[in-house]
Design an enzyme around this catalytic site. Sequence first.
Site, PDB file in Angstrom:
ATOM      1  N   TYR A  49      -6.494  -5.235  -2.221  1.00  0.00           N
ATOM      2  CA  TYR A  49      -7.478  -6.329  -2.156  1.00  0.00           C
ATOM      3  C   TYR A  49      -8.574  -6.164  -3.225  1.00  0.00           C
ATOM      4  O   TYR A  49      -9.337  -7.094  -3.479  1.00  0.00           O
ATOM      5  CB  TYR A  49      -8.160  -6.421  -0.779  1.00  0.00           C
ATOM      6  CG  TYR A  49      -7.233  -6.642   0.393  1.00  0.00           C
ATOM      7  CD1 TYR A  49      -5.886  -6.960   0.205  1.00  0.00           C
ATOM      8  CD2 TYR A  49      -7.696  -6.542   1.706  1.00  0.00           C
ATOM      9  CE1 TYR A  49      -5.033  -7.150   1.290  1.00  0.00           C
ATOM     10  CE2 TYR A  49      -6.847  -6.737   2.787  1.00  0.00           C
ATOM     11  CZ  TYR A  49      -5.526  -7.033   2.569  1.00  0.00           C
ATOM     12  OH  TYR A  49      -4.687  -7.218   3.649  1.00  0.00           O
ATOM     13  N   LYS A  74      -4.995   0.338   3.262  1.00  0.00           N
ATOM     14  CA  LYS A  74      -3.528   0.378   3.154  1.00  0.00           C
ATOM     15  C   LYS A  74      -3.102   0.861   1.771  1.00  0.00           C
ATOM     16  O   LYS A  74      -3.731   0.485   0.767  1.00  0.00           O
ATOM     17  CB  LYS A  74      -2.936  -1.031   3.378  1.00  0.00           C
ATOM     18  CG  LYS A  74      -3.551  -1.779   4.547  1.00  0.00           C
ATOM     19  CD  LYS A  74      -2.959  -3.158   4.777  1.00  0.00           C
ATOM     20  CE  LYS A  74      -3.777  -3.942   5.781  1.00  0.00           C
ATOM     21  NZ  LYS A  74      -4.941  -4.641   5.242  1.00  0.00           N
ATOM     22  N   HIS A 107       1.368  -0.364   3.160  1.00  0.00           N
ATOM     23  CA  HIS A 107       1.160  -1.815   3.124  1.00  0.00           C
ATOM     24  C   HIS A 107       2.460  -2.615   3.196  1.00  0.00           C
ATOM     25  O   HIS A 107       2.528  -3.659   3.856  1.00  0.00           O
ATOM     26  CB  HIS A 107       0.391  -2.176   1.842  1.00  0.00           C
ATOM     27  CG  HIS A 107      -0.347  -3.463   1.922  1.00  0.00           C
ATOM     28  ND1 HIS A 107      -1.524  -3.685   1.262  1.00  0.00           N
ATOM     29  CD2 HIS A 107      -0.093  -4.621   2.565  1.00  0.00           C
ATOM     30  CE1 HIS A 107      -1.964  -4.913   1.510  1.00  0.00           C
ATOM     31  NE2 HIS A 107      -1.101  -5.495   2.297  1.00  0.00           N
TER      32      HIS A 107
HETATM   33  N1  LIG Z   1      -0.887  -6.448   5.885  1.00  0.00           N
HETATM   34  C1  LIG Z   1      -0.740  -7.553   5.178  1.00  0.00           C
HETATM   35  O1  LIG Z   1       0.230  -7.707   4.416  1.00  0.00           O
HETATM   36  C2  LIG Z   1      -1.763  -8.636   5.305  1.00  0.00           C
HETATM   37  C3  LIG Z   1      -1.503  -9.916   4.781  1.00  0.00           C
HETATM   38  C4  LIG Z   1      -2.484 -10.902   4.933  1.00  0.00           C
HETATM   39  C5  LIG Z   1      -3.655 -10.603   5.617  1.00  0.00           C
HETATM   40  N2  LIG Z   1      -3.908  -9.349   6.106  1.00  0.00           N
HETATM   41  C6  LIG Z   1      -5.150  -9.002   6.838  1.00  0.00           C
HETATM   42  O2  LIG Z   1      -5.346  -9.952   7.893  1.00  0.00           O
HETATM   43  C7  LIG Z   1      -6.614 -10.578   7.725  1.00  0.00           C
HETATM   44  C8  LIG Z   1      -6.586 -12.008   8.255  1.00  0.00           C
HETATM   45  O3  LIG Z   1      -5.569 -12.763   7.654  1.00  0.00           O
HETATM   46  P1  LIG Z   1      -5.824 -13.832   6.486  1.00  0.00           P
HETATM   47  O4  LIG Z   1      -7.105 -13.554   5.831  1.00  0.00           O
HETATM   48  O5  LIG Z   1      -4.613 -13.829   5.640  1.00  0.00           O
HETATM   49  O6  LIG Z   1      -5.852 -15.226   7.203  1.00  0.00           O
HETATM   50  P2  LIG Z   1      -6.436 -15.871   8.579  1.00  0.00           P
HETATM   51  O7  LIG Z   1      -7.433 -14.964   9.193  1.00  0.00           O
HETATM   52  O8  LIG Z   1      -5.264 -16.331   9.364  1.00  0.00           O
HETATM   53  O9  LIG Z   1      -7.131 -17.191   8.033  1.00  0.00           O
HETATM   54  C9  LIG Z   1      -8.238 -17.197   7.219  1.00  0.00           C
HETATM   55  C10 LIG Z   1      -8.565 -18.654   6.892  1.00  0.00           C
HETATM   56  O10 LIG Z   1      -9.041 -19.324   8.057  1.00  0.00           O
HETATM   57  C11 LIG Z   1     -10.326 -19.884   7.822  1.00  0.00           C
HETATM   58  N3  LIG Z   1     -11.100 -19.726   9.059  1.00  0.00           N
HETATM   59  C12 LIG Z   1     -11.480 -18.551   9.632  1.00  0.00           C
HETATM   60  N4  LIG Z   1     -12.106 -18.760  10.795  1.00  0.00           N
HETATM   61  C13 LIG Z   1     -12.135 -20.109  10.969  1.00  0.00           C
HETATM   62  C14 LIG Z   1     -12.637 -20.935  12.005  1.00  0.00           C
HETATM   63  N5  LIG Z   1     -13.244 -20.429  13.085  1.00  0.00           N
HETATM   64  N6  LIG Z   1     -12.491 -22.292  11.876  1.00  0.00           N
HETATM   65  C15 LIG Z   1     -11.867 -22.809  10.791  1.00  0.00           C
HETATM   66  N7  LIG Z   1     -11.378 -22.074   9.785  1.00  0.00           N
HETATM   67  C16 LIG Z   1     -11.493 -20.724   9.878  1.00  0.00           C
HETATM   68  C17 LIG Z   1     -10.890 -19.124   6.657  1.00  0.00           C
HETATM   69  O11 LIG Z   1     -11.759 -19.914   5.881  1.00  0.00           O
HETATM   70  P3  LIG Z   1     -13.240 -19.429   5.434  1.00  0.00           P
HETATM   71  O12 LIG Z   1     -13.156 -18.025   4.961  1.00  0.00           O
HETATM   72  O13 LIG Z   1     -13.585 -20.401   4.360  1.00  0.00           O
HETATM   73  O14 LIG Z   1     -14.085 -19.582   6.661  1.00  0.00           O
HETATM   74  C18 LIG Z   1      -9.632 -18.783   5.843  1.00  0.00           C
HETATM   75  O15 LIG Z   1      -9.269 -19.876   5.029  1.00  0.00           O
HETATM   76  C19 LIG Z   1      -6.859 -10.473   6.212  1.00  0.00           C
HETATM   77  O16 LIG Z   1      -8.192 -10.720   5.848  1.00  0.00           O
HETATM   78  C20 LIG Z   1      -6.380  -9.075   5.945  1.00  0.00           C
HETATM   79  O17 LIG Z   1      -7.357  -8.126   6.340  1.00  0.00           O
HETATM   80  C21 LIG Z   1      -2.961  -8.366   5.949  1.00  0.00           C
END
Ligand SMILES: NC(=O)c1ccc[n+]([C@@H]2O[C@H](COP(=O)([O-])OP(=O)(O)OC[C@H]3O[C@@H](n4cnc5c(N)ncnc54)[C@H](OP(=O)(O)O)[C@@H]3O)[C@@H](O)[C@H]2O)c1
Length: 281
Positions: A49, A74, A107
């Site tokens: 990241y 990770k 990861h």
């Molecule tokens: N291990 C892996 O391969 C992997 C892959 C992906 C992610 N991850 C981890 O998982 C975490 C979460 O997943 P993600 O970031 O991919 O996606 P997510 O949490 O599913 O979605 C984030 C999105 O939702 C929006 N959002 C958040 N809360 C909201 C709410 N209450 N109402 C409306 N919109 C909302 C955010 O916009 P705003 O920010 O504009 O509010 C952003 O666009 C990551 O940050 C990371 O730490 C790990």
Amino acid sequence: MNEITLTNGVKMPQLGYGVFQIADLEECERCVLDAIDVGYRLIDTAQAYGNEEAVGNAIKKSSVSREELFITTKIWISNASYEKAKASMDESLRKLQTDYIDLMLIHQPFNDYYGAYRAMEEYYKAGKLKAIGVSNFHPDRLIDIATYTEIPPMVNQVETHVFNQQKEAQKVMEEYNVQIESWGPFAEGKNDFFTNETMKEIGEKYKKSVAQVALRYLLQRNVVVIPKTVNKDRMKENFDVFDFELTQEDMERLGELDKESSLFFNHQTAETAKRMTGLKR
Ligand SMILES: NC(=O)c1ccc[n+]([C@@H]2O[C@H](COP(=O)([O-])OP(=O)(O)OC[C@H]3O[C@@H](n4cnc5c(N)ncnc54)[C@H](OP(=O)(O)O)[C@@H]3O)[C@@H](O)[C@H]2O)c1
């Protein structure tokens, strides 16, 4: 805050904060400080990241003590070998400005991740890692690594949300004492996530938002969740999920939203493997 006890007795908050795609370091530091202020204690970052340094700065500046925080990072594919993993973990520790990491994950299931895993086992024994695990391991890879390692993974972080619920994979994880952790609990908004009628209707009964219903559903299925947002009000909204309970009927309706496949990519296809192995970092 609900806590999950991992196989080695380490307690992990069931709700945390993820910092994927917060590339600007000042912004990331501000976000992590806001999240800690809201009450989050689990922070999820990764070498890939590019923001471990910002997380480290926030840890240092925060008034909350290091022991109260639970930091996950990770090891990226390019660092997945015994020697490179050790060097990269030293770098993660330096960037995060800490003596130990609460949870270190492999990861992706690519490159010499067994070598990297052995390095993690060594660091775990030395007390530099409090727990170890994997991410994006489908049941076949998970069973393999859980069988042929001295210290089996304690966590597997996989894409998990209402449209890809991982019910069968979760059963395998439970069989092998591996805690499931969701990434993308909102599917990053894909598939009109935040306007989904079923989640909206269920939320109206409890005066809760779609985001809150989505998180609550996973929490009640014993999944660890790490939603991401850069917006402090949404951080509060996503944290405010412990004062209501979905009924069995709600759970069943939400269960029906499952499409049983990824909204991002399937790690087991040649296309994904080519993309992952072609990445430079
Ligand atoms: N291990 C892996 O391969 C992997 C892959 C992906 C992610 N991850 C981890 O998982 C975490 C979460 O997943 P993600 O970031 O991919 O996606 P997510 O949490 O599913 O979605 C984030 C999105 O939702 C929006 N959002 C958040 N809360 C909201 C709410 N209450 N109402 C409306 N919109 C909302 C955010 O916009 P705003 O920010 O504009 O509010 C952003 O666009 C990551 O940050 C990371 O730490 C790990």
